[in-house]
Scaffold this motif. Structure first.
Motif, PDB file in Angstrom:
ATOM      1  N   PRO A   1      19.742   9.505  53.269  1.00  0.00           N
ATOM      2  CA  PRO A   1      19.300   8.906  52.008  1.00  0.00           C
ATOM      3  C   PRO A   1      17.791   8.785  51.833  1.00  0.00           C
ATOM      4  N   VAL A   2      17.012   8.842  52.919  1.00  0.00           N
ATOM      5  CA  VAL A   2      15.567   8.668  52.800  1.00  0.00           C
ATOM      6  C   VAL A   2      14.929   9.993  52.385  1.00  0.00           C
ATOM      7  N   GLN A   3      14.309   9.993  51.221  1.00  0.00           N
ATOM      8  CA  GLN A   3      13.600  11.167  50.724  1.00  0.00           C
ATOM      9  C   GLN A   3      12.106  10.849  50.721  1.00  0.00           C
ATOM     10  N   SER A   4      11.479  10.959  51.865  1.00  0.00           N
ATOM     11  CA  SER A   4      10.066  10.617  51.987  1.00  0.00           C
ATOM     12  C   SER A   4       9.201  11.655  51.282  1.00  0.00           C
ATOM     13  N   TYR A   5       7.959  11.250  50.958  1.00  0.00           N
ATOM     14  CA  TYR A   5       7.043  12.183  50.309  1.00  0.00           C
ATOM     15  C   TYR A   5       6.847  13.425  51.169  1.00  0.00           C
TER      16      TYR A   5
END
Length: 271
Positions: free
Chosen positions: A160-164
């Motif tokens: 779920p984590v969509q980091s830059y």
């Protein structure tokens, strides 16, 4: 090539005891990762002081709670209680102040914080905060291996984590003697052993590693990890390959940018 880094016991925040494997003399950074801390203790004196309000600029921070709980507050007005199995993802970008304080007076506290560098073009983006619940983090159960996918993908399942700046972040548990974790390699690849004993294989090399140590995997196309009732974090990301200037909570590209960050902090411009 496989290289093992021994963790170093440090104190940070207001006196929290940590096992640090990135940002120590033997490993300054592993681009794009600039910090890897494990806080893990049954002794409240090791963690009760927490991490009072402090600034960041130029990075993203991910805090992953395995057991126990933290309260997060920041200068953007975000606040949340980070519970077991949950993740706090914060983009510091152009600047933010935040604190992470234990929401418990005693008991077992176990978690991790990593810092992900941002490329120059993204260092001054607007700060952002996201709290990811445990039920929103998928777990793949496969042949004696449980893989929690915080960011990136495993077995065609996305985290779920969509980091830059995209990374892979997995918490892997080897449940029996037949369990084998296999992952293709990309750029920088790290294995932090948090439980038991592992054997890491890449190409013609093999390396044994125990809890509290970090294995850097360089070269080759894939890595295999075996062990019995053992666990580890798998981190991977493409190097940014830009000049680095770092001091304390700031990671920038030049010393001048670091000086500016301190001036902005002093002048109240990071809030």
């Amino acid at each position: 090539m496989l290289k093992k880094i021994k963790g170093q016991t440090v104190q940070d925040g207001a006196g929290v005891k940590l096992n640090r494997t990135i940002a120590i003399p033997s490993l300054d950074y592993a681009d794009p990762f600039f910090l890897l801390d494990e806080f893990r203790s049954d002794n409240k004196d090791d963690y009760i002081a927490g991490f009072p309000m402090h600034p960041h600029r130029g990075i993203e921070t991910l805090t992953y709670m395995v057991e126990g709980s933290f309260i997060h507050r920041d200068s953007q007005g975000n606040e949340g209680s980070l519970q077991a199995g949950e993740v706090q993802w914060m983009t510091a970008g152009k600047g933010i102040l935040h604190e992470e304080m234990p929401a418990m007076e005693d008991g077992h506290l176990w978690g991790y914080q990593i810092w992900i560098n941002l490329p120059a073009k993204l260092k001054m983006v607007k700060p952002k905060y996201r709290h990811i619940k445990s039920e929103d983090i998928p777990v793949v159960h496969k042949d004696g291996v449980d893989v929690k996918i915080i960011s990136g993908a495993y077995d065609k399942v996305n985290g779920p984590v969509q980091s830059y700046y995209p990374i892979t972040y997995l918490d892997v548990r080897l449940q029996n003697e037949n369990g084998v974790f296999t992952k293709e390699l990309q750029g920088t690849n790290l294995i932090y052993v948090h439980s038991g004993e592992l054997s890491v294989h890449s190409g013609d090399e093999a390396l044994a590693a125990g809890a509290g140590s970090l294995v850097i995997v360089e070269g080759g196309s894939e890595v295999q990890v075996t062990g019995y009732q053992a666990g580890f974090l798998f981190l991977a990301g493409e190097p940014i390959n830009e000049p680095v200037a770092r001091y304390g909570p700031f990671v920038m590209n030049t010393p001048e940018e670091i000086r500016q960050a301190f001036e902005d902090y002093r002048d109240g411009k990071l809030a």
